[in-house]
Design an enzyme around this catalytic site. Structure first.
Site, PDB file in Angstrom:
ATOM      1  N   HIS A  28     -19.436 -14.773 -19.107  1.00  0.00           N
ATOM      2  CA  HIS A  28     -20.807 -14.950 -19.614  1.00  0.00           C
ATOM      3  C   HIS A  28     -20.761 -14.440 -21.045  1.00  0.00           C
ATOM      4  O   HIS A  28     -20.507 -13.249 -21.262  1.00  0.00           O
ATOM      5  CB  HIS A  28     -21.799 -14.121 -18.804  1.00  0.00           C
ATOM      6  CG  HIS A  28     -21.809 -14.485 -17.347  1.00  0.00           C
ATOM      7  ND1 HIS A  28     -22.722 -15.347 -16.798  1.00  0.00           N
ATOM      8  CD2 HIS A  28     -20.980 -14.115 -16.338  1.00  0.00           C
ATOM      9  CE1 HIS A  28     -22.474 -15.482 -15.508  1.00  0.00           C
ATOM     10  NE2 HIS A  28     -21.412 -14.747 -15.198  1.00  0.00           N
ATOM     11  N   HIS A 206     -22.253 -19.661  -9.133  1.00  0.00           N
ATOM     12  CA  HIS A 206     -21.932 -18.366  -8.535  1.00  0.00           C
ATOM     13  C   HIS A 206     -22.334 -18.427  -7.061  1.00  0.00           C
ATOM     14  O   HIS A 206     -23.454 -18.847  -6.739  1.00  0.00           O
ATOM     15  CB  HIS A 206     -22.732 -17.247  -9.202  1.00  0.00           C
ATOM     16  CG  HIS A 206     -22.228 -16.830 -10.544  1.00  0.00           C
ATOM     17  ND1 HIS A 206     -22.027 -17.701 -11.572  1.00  0.00           N
ATOM     18  CD2 HIS A 206     -21.889 -15.594 -11.024  1.00  0.00           C
ATOM     19  CE1 HIS A 206     -21.583 -17.031 -12.627  1.00  0.00           C
ATOM     20  NE2 HIS A 206     -21.482 -15.751 -12.324  1.00  0.00           N
ATOM     21  N   GLU A 209     -20.747 -13.760  -4.260  1.00  0.00           N
ATOM     22  CA  GLU A 209     -20.443 -12.543  -5.040  1.00  0.00           C
ATOM     23  C   GLU A 209     -20.964 -11.366  -4.215  1.00  0.00           C
ATOM     24  O   GLU A 209     -20.198 -10.527  -3.761  1.00  0.00           O
ATOM     25  CB  GLU A 209     -21.118 -12.607  -6.414  1.00  0.00           C
ATOM     26  CG  GLU A 209     -20.895 -11.361  -7.269  1.00  0.00           C
ATOM     27  CD  GLU A 209     -21.623 -11.408  -8.608  1.00  0.00           C
ATOM     28  OE1 GLU A 209     -22.497 -12.273  -8.805  1.00  0.00           O
ATOM     29  OE2 GLU A 209     -21.316 -10.549  -9.472  1.00  0.00           O
ATOM     30  N   ASP A 287     -15.777 -12.036 -16.451  1.00  0.00           N
ATOM     31  CA  ASP A 287     -17.217 -12.029 -16.122  1.00  0.00           C
ATOM     32  C   ASP A 287     -18.057 -11.514 -17.303  1.00  0.00           C
ATOM     33  O   ASP A 287     -18.570 -12.316 -18.074  1.00  0.00           O
ATOM     34  CB  ASP A 287     -17.465 -11.209 -14.839  1.00  0.00           C
ATOM     35  CG  ASP A 287     -18.722 -11.635 -14.098  1.00  0.00           C
ATOM     36  OD1 ASP A 287     -19.350 -12.632 -14.495  1.00  0.00           O
ATOM     37  OD2 ASP A 287     -19.091 -10.970 -13.109  1.00  0.00           O
ATOM     38  N   ASP A 288     -18.219 -10.189 -17.406  1.00  0.00           N
ATOM     39  CA  ASP A 288     -19.021  -9.575 -18.474  1.00  0.00           C
ATOM     40  C   ASP A 288     -18.220  -8.409 -19.038  1.00  0.00           C
ATOM     41  O   ASP A 288     -18.524  -7.230 -18.767  1.00  0.00           O
ATOM     42  CB  ASP A 288     -20.357  -9.071 -17.904  1.00  0.00           C
ATOM     43  CG  ASP A 288     -21.156 -10.195 -17.269  1.00  0.00           C
ATOM     44  OD1 ASP A 288     -21.766 -10.984 -18.012  1.00  0.00           O
ATOM     45  OD2 ASP A 288     -21.137 -10.301 -16.022  1.00  0.00           O
TER      46      ASP A 288
HETATM   47  N1  ADE Z   1     -24.884 -13.041 -15.067  1.00  0.00           N
HETATM   48  C1  ADE Z   1     -23.998 -12.358 -15.781  1.00  0.00           C
HETATM   49  N2  ADE Z   1     -23.070 -11.807 -14.985  1.00  0.00           N
HETATM   50  C2  ADE Z   1     -23.373 -12.206 -13.716  1.00  0.00           C
HETATM   51  C3  ADE Z   1     -22.784 -11.998 -12.456  1.00  0.00           C
HETATM   52  N3  ADE Z   1     -21.681 -11.270 -12.295  1.00  0.00           N
HETATM   53  N4  ADE Z   1     -23.381 -12.536 -11.373  1.00  0.00           N
HETATM   54  C4  ADE Z   1     -24.488 -13.269 -11.514  1.00  0.00           C
HETATM   55  N5  ADE Z   1     -25.081 -13.495 -12.679  1.00  0.00           N
HETATM   56  C5  ADE Z   1     -24.523 -12.981 -13.779  1.00  0.00           C
HETATM   57 ZN    ZN Z   2     -20.500 -14.271 -13.457  1.00  0.00          ZN
END
Ligand code: ADE
Ligand code: ZN
Length: 350
Positions: A28, A206, A209, A287-288
């Site tokens: 992201h 997604h 998770e 991911d982030d």
């Molecule tokens: N937006 C940013 N990171 C995310 C994640 N890990 N799961 C869902 N939405 C997200």
């Molecule tokens: Zn994600």
């Protein structure tokens, strides 16, 4: 699956993981916003932020679950105002990606986080697209954009977002689905994904998770996505595991994210090895990364050390990343050849 390369000394594994060419399929771009850049952009845009220092902000990154992270993540993105801000954020990511030998990246972006604050779709896409073009020139990284709908919002709002993006249709390769998963199943977005499919977008979502295997099933069977982002909860459903393996549906797994969001109690408990053992086309992603303490190579190195994966699994993960990417077949062939060359070079006596 047979091992396509010669044996490599285990001691060389960290160097191999770092240097092998790889694609990142789950990043992201707003999650690559480092605290230092948040402060710099706040200053440039003359905005107040709720933390006095970078250290104070970083100290707030102690998450208990996905929602506790999303609250801070959306607040962090509020410093993005001008196209240049989006450009600078993405170029900072590409610099990190290049250092990690990422040669292709598929960037998620969340336009609704920005349009809800009065930032135009044009501003967002202009900055990100320009960065994708420059990533190729500066780093030789190919990059494309995947526009995500926020699943805590309505399907109607997703349709409006799609409409707003249509003038830039040619700059968007795929459509994704993110944000708070539990209580927002994929089927909530059945109609808008059907429309995106008609329009020729590639589709991902997604699922699994934090949410149940049932969400992975409906992402596949109702939304008809080509890849599942995360999907780690699939191990709870034997039939689903068989389906993922049979159809070679790629999972874009993000180990450090799962650790920081308490999906697993520690990295040693992560199920990446189980997914690979079951013949599933898993990949490793960040991911982030600004929030979860690591970019691509951190994810590879820490996960391999924690769960004891080997060179064959390294090869499969890198190979899967190219197989599952939305690049054309000629580029895929070229990347796979480079990957093979890299493993061959590591196998020869030093
Ligand atoms: N937006 C940013 N990171 C995310 C994640 N890990 N799961 C869902 N939405 C997200
Ligand atoms: Zn994600």
């Amino acid at each position: 699956m047979t091992f396509a390369v010669k044996p490599i000394a285990t001691g060389r594994l960290p160097q191999l993981l770092s240097q092998m060419p790889k694609a990142e399929l789950h990043i992201h771009i707003e999650g690559s916003l480092e605290p230092e850049l948040i402060f710099a952009l706040a200053e440039r845009n003359r905005m107040e932020i709720a933390y006095r220092t970078v250290e104070e902000l970083r100290a707030a990154y102690a998450f208990t679950d996905l929602q506790s992270f999303l609250d801070i993540y959306y607040a962090g993105a509020s410093v993005l105002i001008q196209a240049q801000d989006f450009y600078d954020m993405a170029m900072a990511y590409f610099a990190r990606a290049a250092a990690d030998h990422v040669v292709h990246a598929e960037l998620f972006f969340d336009p609704q986080t920005h349009t809800a604050r009065g930032i135009s779709m044009e501003t967002v896409i202009d900055g990100l697209h320009r960065a994708c073009v420059d990533a190729q020139k500066r780093y030789g990284i190919s990059a494309l954009l995947i526009m995500c709908f926020l699943r805590h919002l309505s399907e109607q709002e997703a349709f409006e977002t799609l409409e707003q993006a249509m003038p830039w249709r040619d700059r968007i390769t795929g459509i994704g689905l993110d944000s708070g998963e539990v209580g927002n199943p994929p089927e909530k977005f059945a109609k808008v994904f059907a429309r995106c499919r008609e329009l020729g977008f590639r589709l991902v979502a997604h699922a699994g998770e934090e949410g149940p295997p049932a969400y992975v099933w409906t992402a596949l069977d109702v939304l008809k996505v080509e890849r599942i982002d995360h999907g780690v909860q699939s191990v709870k459903d034997r039939l689903l595991m068989e389906r993922l393996a049979r159809d070679q549906i790629a999972l874009t797994v993000c180990p450090l994210s799962n650790l920081k969001l308490c999906v697993f109690p520690d990295l040693a408990s992560h199920n990446l090895g189980k997914l690979l053992d079951a013949g599933i086309a898993a990949t490793v992603n960040s991911d982030d990364p600004a929030y979860f303490g690591g970019y691509m190579n951190d994810n590879f190195l820490q996960t391999f050390a924690a769960i004891g994966l080997d060179t064959e699994q390294a090869y499969r993960l890198a190979r899967n990343s190219f197989e599952a990417s939305f690049i054309d077949d000629a580029a895929r062939r070229r990347h796979l050849d480079h990957l093979q060359g890299c493993f061959d070079a590591f196998a020869s006596p030093a």
